[in-house]
Design a protein around this motif. Structure first.
Motif, PDB file in Angstrom:
ATOM      1  N   SER A 133      -3.595  15.802   9.038  1.00  0.00           N
ATOM      2  CA  SER A 133      -3.566  15.925  10.495  1.00  0.00           C
ATOM      3  C   SER A 133      -4.898  16.384  11.059  1.00  0.00           C
ATOM      4  CB  SER A 133      -2.451  16.892  10.927  1.00  0.00           C
ATOM      5  OG  SER A 133      -2.610  18.155  10.306  1.00  0.00           O
ATOM      6  N   GLU A 134      -5.601  17.269  10.344  1.00  0.00           N
ATOM      7  CA  GLU A 134      -6.868  17.771  10.879  1.00  0.00           C
ATOM      8  C   GLU A 134      -7.896  16.645  10.992  1.00  0.00           C
ATOM      9  OE1 GLU A 134      -6.889  18.551   6.403  1.00  0.00           O
ATOM     10  OE2 GLU A 134      -5.462  18.698   8.079  1.00  0.00           O
ATOM     11  N   LEU A 135      -7.888  15.708  10.037  1.00  0.00           N
ATOM     12  CA  LEU A 135      -8.811  14.581  10.105  1.00  0.00           C
ATOM     13  C   LEU A 135      -8.438  13.630  11.243  1.00  0.00           C
ATOM     14  CD1 LEU A 135      -9.271  13.733   6.309  1.00  0.00           C
ATOM     15  CD2 LEU A 135     -10.803  15.046   7.790  1.00  0.00           C
ATOM     16  N   LEU A 136      -7.138  13.434  11.441  1.00  0.00           N
ATOM     17  CA  LEU A 136      -6.694  12.551  12.514  1.00  0.00           C
ATOM     18  C   LEU A 136      -7.077  13.101  13.879  1.00  0.00           C
ATOM     19  CD1 LEU A 136      -3.146  11.413  11.312  1.00  0.00           C
ATOM     20  CD2 LEU A 136      -5.335  10.269  11.042  1.00  0.00           C
ATOM     21  N   PHE A 137      -6.867  14.387  14.070  1.00  0.00           N
ATOM     22  CA  PHE A 137      -7.215  14.973  15.366  1.00  0.00           C
ATOM     23  C   PHE A 137      -8.731  14.982  15.585  1.00  0.00           C
ATOM     24  CE2 PHE A 137      -2.924  16.912  14.974  1.00  0.00           C
ATOM     25  CZ  PHE A 137      -2.391  16.364  16.129  1.00  0.00           C
ATOM     26  N   ALA A 138      -9.490  15.120  14.503  1.00  0.00           N
ATOM     27  CA  ALA A 138     -10.954  15.032  14.622  1.00  0.00           C
ATOM     28  C   ALA A 138     -11.365  13.621  15.053  1.00  0.00           C
ATOM     29  CB  ALA A 138     -11.620  15.408  13.307  1.00  0.00           C
ATOM     30  N   GLU A 139     -10.706  12.607  14.494  1.00  0.00           N
ATOM     31  CA  GLU A 139     -11.001  11.235  14.903  1.00  0.00           C
ATOM     32  C   GLU A 139     -10.600  11.001  16.352  1.00  0.00           C
ATOM     33  OE1 GLU A 139      -9.160   8.562  12.100  1.00  0.00           O
ATOM     34  OE2 GLU A 139     -10.999   8.468  10.913  1.00  0.00           O
ATOM     35  N   ALA A 140      -9.447  11.548  16.749  1.00  0.00           N
ATOM     36  CA  ALA A 140      -8.989  11.390  18.134  1.00  0.00           C
ATOM     37  C   ALA A 140      -9.977  12.033  19.102  1.00  0.00           C
ATOM     38  CB  ALA A 140      -7.601  11.996  18.303  1.00  0.00           C
ATOM     39  N   GLU A 141     -10.510  13.186  18.730  1.00  0.00           N
ATOM     40  CA  GLU A 141     -11.506  13.846  19.586  1.00  0.00           C
ATOM     41  C   GLU A 141     -12.784  13.013  19.676  1.00  0.00           C
ATOM     42  OE1 GLU A 141     -12.258  17.835  18.332  1.00  0.00           O
ATOM     43  OE2 GLU A 141     -10.170  18.467  18.607  1.00  0.00           O
ATOM     44  N   GLU A 145      -6.748  10.027  33.233  1.00  0.00           N
ATOM     45  CA  GLU A 145      -6.231  10.965  32.240  1.00  0.00           C
ATOM     46  C   GLU A 145      -5.603  10.211  31.066  1.00  0.00           C
ATOM     47  OE1 GLU A 145      -3.108  14.751  31.919  1.00  0.00           O
ATOM     48  OE2 GLU A 145      -3.513  13.782  33.845  1.00  0.00           O
ATOM     49  N   VAL A 146      -5.980  10.608  29.858  1.00  0.00           N
ATOM     50  CA  VAL A 146      -5.493   9.969  28.643  1.00  0.00           C
ATOM     51  C   VAL A 146      -4.136  10.551  28.271  1.00  0.00           C
ATOM     52  CG1 VAL A 146      -5.941   9.591  26.180  1.00  0.00           C
ATOM     53  CG2 VAL A 146      -7.836   9.504  27.836  1.00  0.00           C
ATOM     54  N   LEU A 147      -3.200   9.670  27.941  1.00  0.00           N
ATOM     55  CA  LEU A 147      -1.869  10.101  27.518  1.00  0.00           C
ATOM     56  C   LEU A 147      -1.819  10.136  25.997  1.00  0.00           C
ATOM     57  CD1 LEU A 147       1.195  10.646  27.908  1.00  0.00           C
ATOM     58  CD2 LEU A 147       1.521   8.162  27.957  1.00  0.00           C
ATOM     59  N   PHE A 148      -1.540  11.301  25.430  1.00  0.00           N
ATOM     60  CA  PHE A 148      -1.296  11.443  23.997  1.00  0.00           C
ATOM     61  C   PHE A 148       0.215  11.465  23.776  1.00  0.00           C
ATOM     62  CE2 PHE A 148      -5.652  12.790  24.081  1.00  0.00           C
ATOM     63  CZ  PHE A 148      -6.157  12.445  22.836  1.00  0.00           C
ATOM     64  N   ALA A 149       0.704  10.594  22.906  1.00  0.00           N
ATOM     65  CA  ALA A 149       2.142  10.544  22.617  1.00  0.00           C
ATOM     66  C   ALA A 149       2.496  11.717  21.710  1.00  0.00           C
ATOM     67  CB  ALA A 149       2.497   9.223  21.966  1.00  0.00           C
ATOM     68  N   ASP A 150       3.284  12.638  22.221  1.00  0.00           N
ATOM     69  CA  ASP A 150       3.588  13.872  21.485  1.00  0.00           C
ATOM     70  C   ASP A 150       4.760  13.741  20.521  1.00  0.00           C
ATOM     71  OD1 ASP A 150       1.558  15.331  22.800  1.00  0.00           O
ATOM     72  OD2 ASP A 150       2.871  15.685  24.519  1.00  0.00           O
ATOM     73  N   THR A 151       5.658  12.806  20.798  1.00  0.00           N
ATOM     74  CA  THR A 151       6.871  12.674  19.997  1.00  0.00           C
ATOM     75  C   THR A 151       7.019  11.244  19.489  1.00  0.00           C
ATOM     76  OG1 THR A 151       8.249  12.046  21.890  1.00  0.00           O
ATOM     77  CG2 THR A 151       7.981  14.428  21.453  1.00  0.00           C
ATOM     78  N   GLU A 152       7.900  11.073  18.501  1.00  0.00           N
ATOM     79  CA  GLU A 152       8.177   9.739  17.998  1.00  0.00           C
ATOM     80  C   GLU A 152       8.775   8.857  19.085  1.00  0.00           C
ATOM     81  OE1 GLU A 152       7.418   8.185  15.081  1.00  0.00           O
ATOM     82  OE2 GLU A 152       6.193   9.992  14.812  1.00  0.00           O
ATOM     83  N   LEU A 191       0.841  -1.190   0.000  1.00  0.00           N
ATOM     84  CA  LEU A 191       0.000   0.000   0.000  1.00  0.00           C
ATOM     85  C   LEU A 191       0.881   1.246   0.000  1.00  0.00           C
ATOM     86  CD1 LEU A 191      -2.539  -1.018   2.810  1.00  0.00           C
ATOM     87  CD2 LEU A 191      -2.854  -1.253   0.340  1.00  0.00           C
ATOM     88  N   PRO A 192       0.345   2.395  -0.397  1.00  0.00           N
ATOM     89  CA  PRO A 192       1.093   3.638  -0.192  1.00  0.00           C
ATOM     90  C   PRO A 192       1.246   3.903   1.309  1.00  0.00           C
ATOM     91  CG  PRO A 192      -0.740   3.950  -1.721  1.00  0.00           C
ATOM     92  CD  PRO A 192      -0.931   2.614  -1.079  1.00  0.00           C
ATOM     93  N   LYS A 193       2.355   4.495   1.692  1.00  0.00           N
ATOM     94  CA  LYS A 193       2.621   4.738   3.108  1.00  0.00           C
ATOM     95  C   LYS A 193       1.878   5.980   3.596  1.00  0.00           C
ATOM     96  CE  LYS A 193       6.714   6.160   4.510  1.00  0.00           C
ATOM     97  NZ  LYS A 193       8.150   6.176   4.867  1.00  0.00           N
ATOM     98  N   ASN A 194       1.216   5.850   4.749  1.00  0.00           N
ATOM     99  CA  ASN A 194       0.585   7.012   5.374  1.00  0.00           C
ATOM    100  C   ASN A 194       1.637   7.887   6.046  1.00  0.00           C
ATOM    101  OD1 ASN A 194      -2.178   6.686   4.775  1.00  0.00           O
ATOM    102  ND2 ASN A 194      -2.359   5.092   6.320  1.00  0.00           N
ATOM    103  N   ALA A 195       1.363   9.168   6.071  1.00  0.00           N
ATOM    104  CA  ALA A 195       2.372  10.118   6.540  1.00  0.00           C
ATOM    105  C   ALA A 195       2.322  10.364   8.044  1.00  0.00           C
ATOM    106  CB  ALA A 195       2.206  11.446   5.795  1.00  0.00           C
ATOM    107  N   GLN A 196       1.153  10.208   8.668  1.00  0.00           N
ATOM    108  CA  GLN A 196       1.005  10.659  10.052  1.00  0.00           C
ATOM    109  C   GLN A 196       0.154   9.677  10.855  1.00  0.00           C
ATOM    110  OE1 GLN A 196      -0.078  14.935  10.391  1.00  0.00           O
ATOM    111  NE2 GLN A 196       0.035  14.961   8.161  1.00  0.00           N
ATOM    112  N   ASN A 197       0.300   9.760  12.187  1.00  0.00           N
ATOM    113  CA  ASN A 197      -0.587   9.020  13.082  1.00  0.00           C
ATOM    114  C   ASN A 197      -0.700   9.735  14.409  1.00  0.00           C
ATOM    115  OD1 ASN A 197       1.458   7.864  15.051  1.00  0.00           O
ATOM    116  ND2 ASN A 197       2.234   7.003  13.136  1.00  0.00           N
ATOM    117  N   VAL A 198      -1.750   9.402  15.127  1.00  0.00           N
ATOM    118  CA  VAL A 198      -1.972   9.887  16.493  1.00  0.00           C
ATOM    119  C   VAL A 198      -2.104   8.663  17.382  1.00  0.00           C
ATOM    120  CG1 VAL A 198      -3.528  11.137  18.045  1.00  0.00           C
ATOM    121  CG2 VAL A 198      -3.086  12.020  15.736  1.00  0.00           C
TER     122      VAL A 198
END
Length: 461
Positions: A284-292, A305-312, A209-216
């Motif tokens: 990124s805007e779609l990913l953050f909308a899904e995360a919300e 409290e939910v931990l969001f991983a901020d860095t790689e 598959l084509p590689k996705n660029a981002q994740n949350v």
């Protein structure tokens, strides 16, 4: 026999010494060791063909041996015989960027293949926890899954074509390098998940598959383990398909943190379980909308409290924790691992039933797994159990766990296979008619029953 095999592979690649045979006589299945009588390391498909012709003529049991990371005993030489290590067939033969395909030999390490195609901006999604050591051929033989199967599917969804050596020595390709194929019986998919009982895989063509660029990535702590299981189905019903959704019981995380140096994850005393949830894509805007949206779902449950991983680095640390659970459990105690899978809505009932069965038979269990698929790994811990109870009571409990799983419209294994250790539970999932049909297929491919005998089918069949 020895002279015949030596004439095929050469003296340097035939082994009779006890140390080598013992080394190739085990995988990661509990503490079993079944050394082959002879071990050979062929260089190519033609040598394997000649070995199988020789073995079939003399009715010698043969077991193809891969990376030995399996958890069901599929690569154990339980009848001694001949072990064929596939390790010399370890090349990526072609990355076809025009058609988004890769052709590889079976001993290519899964992570090596994933990284090689990623350099071409392509994506092979199947990512077992053992991806750093398991081989792509073993993944095909077991129909391996992994964390991202929830969105992208398992090995069978990416295998287009296979070169195999039949037990009688013939070499065939099972299909075509096409995305659609409605030409005759699907021998390719029959081979996927056949656990080395129908043929020896020597080349593999995989879809990419084509590689996705981002994740949350987020880690959600739950005060109640059952509610963590309930949240899984609720997230999908809200219209979200995460790229990964992993369940980890409290003990699983605690043991992983102790086992892996440098993990800095704080787990409060009253937390019973976590979900590790990832969404991926290119915007990124779609990913953050899904995360919300996911947050809106999980906040309906009792969570901390939910931990969001901020860095790689944070993301890598969380994934390292999850992928280290199996090793951490193994390091902590003698154990048996079962690989149950149910429709995801039934996960709470499965977890509750497992704990109840454990109390009945006196064993502790540590559960974790690919919750988005309904795939729960059940680690039964020996701990302080007596050897007698471990030998007599635990198998009764395992049978009840499998009976519950099937009653919930699930089955015995989601990705580890049946192999040697689960074969005598197959009557729970299948009727005699089912099992005889499968055995008849085996007989067509392997009339002398020499290839990986004693696997999958119950001893009573």
């Amino acid at each position: 026999m020895i002279a015949g095999l030596e004439s095929i592979v050469g003296q340097s690649f035939l082994f009779l010494d006890e140390e080598t045979r013992n080394h190739y006589g085990h995988d990661e299945t509990e503490d079993y060791v079944f050394p082959p009588g002879v071990l050979v390391k062929p260089a190519n498909t033609q040598e394997i063909s000649e070995i199988m012709q020789f073995a079939n003529a003399y009715k010698i049991p043969v077991v193809p041996i891969g990376g030995r990371t399996g958890l069901s005993g599929g690569a154990l030489c339980i009848h001694r015989g001949l072990g064929i290590s596939m390790e010399r067939l370890n090349k990526i033969l072609e990355i076809d960027e025009r058609n988004l395909q890769v052709t590889a030999e079976p001993a290519v390490i899964t992570q090596v293949l994933r990284e090689a195609v990623a350099e071409k901006n392509l994506f092979y999604p199947v990512d077992p926890s053992s991806q750093g050591s398991c081989w792509i051929g073993g993944n095909v033989a077991e129909n391996s899954g992994g964390a991202r199967a929830v969105k992208y599917g398992v090995t069978k969804d990416y295998v287009l074509n296979l070169e195999i050596v039949l037990p009688t020595g013939e070499i065939i390709w099972t299909g075509a390098n096409t995305l659609k194929n409605s030409t005759g019986y699907n021998l390719t998919q029959l081979m996927v998940g056949s656990e080395g009982t129908l043929g020896i895989i020597t080349k593999i063509v995989l879809k990419l598959l084509p590689k996705n660029a981002q994740n949350v990535l987020m880690l959600v702590p739950f005060y109640k383990a059952g509610e963590a299981c309930q949240a899984v189905s609720a997230i999908f019903r809200a219209g979200i398909v995460p790229s990964a959704m992993e369940f980890m019981e409290r003990d699983a995380i605690d043991w992983a943190i102790k086992y892996v140096d440098g993990l800095n994850v704080l787990v409060k005393d009253n937390i019973e379980a976590h979900l590790l949830i990832e969404v991926d894509g290119n915007h990124s805007e779609l990913l953050f909308a899904e995360a919300e949206k996911i947050m809106g779902v999980v906040e309906a449950f009792q969570i901390d409290e939910v931990l969001f991983a901020d860095t790689e680095d944070q993301k890598n640390a969380l994934w390292k924790m999850r992928r280290s659970v199996a090793e951490a459990v193994k390091h902590n105690s003698i154990y048996k691992e079962e690989d149950t899978v149910v429709p995801r809505y039934e996960l709470p009932m499965l977890l509750e039933g497992i704990k109840s069965i454990g109390k009945k038979y006196g064993f502790q269990s540590v559960c974790y797994g690919h919750a988005g698929d309904g795939n729960l790994h059940v680690n039964i811990i020996k701990g302080t159990m007596t050897d007698e109870n471990w030998k007599i009571e635990v198998p009764k409990g395992i049978r009840e766990i499998f009976e519950l799983t099937v009653a919930l419209k699930g089955t015995l294994s989601g990705e580890h296979g049946i192999g040697f250790v689960q074969k005598n539970y197959m009557d729970i999932a299948f009727s005699k008619v089912h099992l005889q049909l499968m055995k008849n297929i085996k007989n067509v491919f392997d009339p002398n029953n020499i290839l990986n005998p004693g696997k999958i089918f119950p001893d009573s069949l």
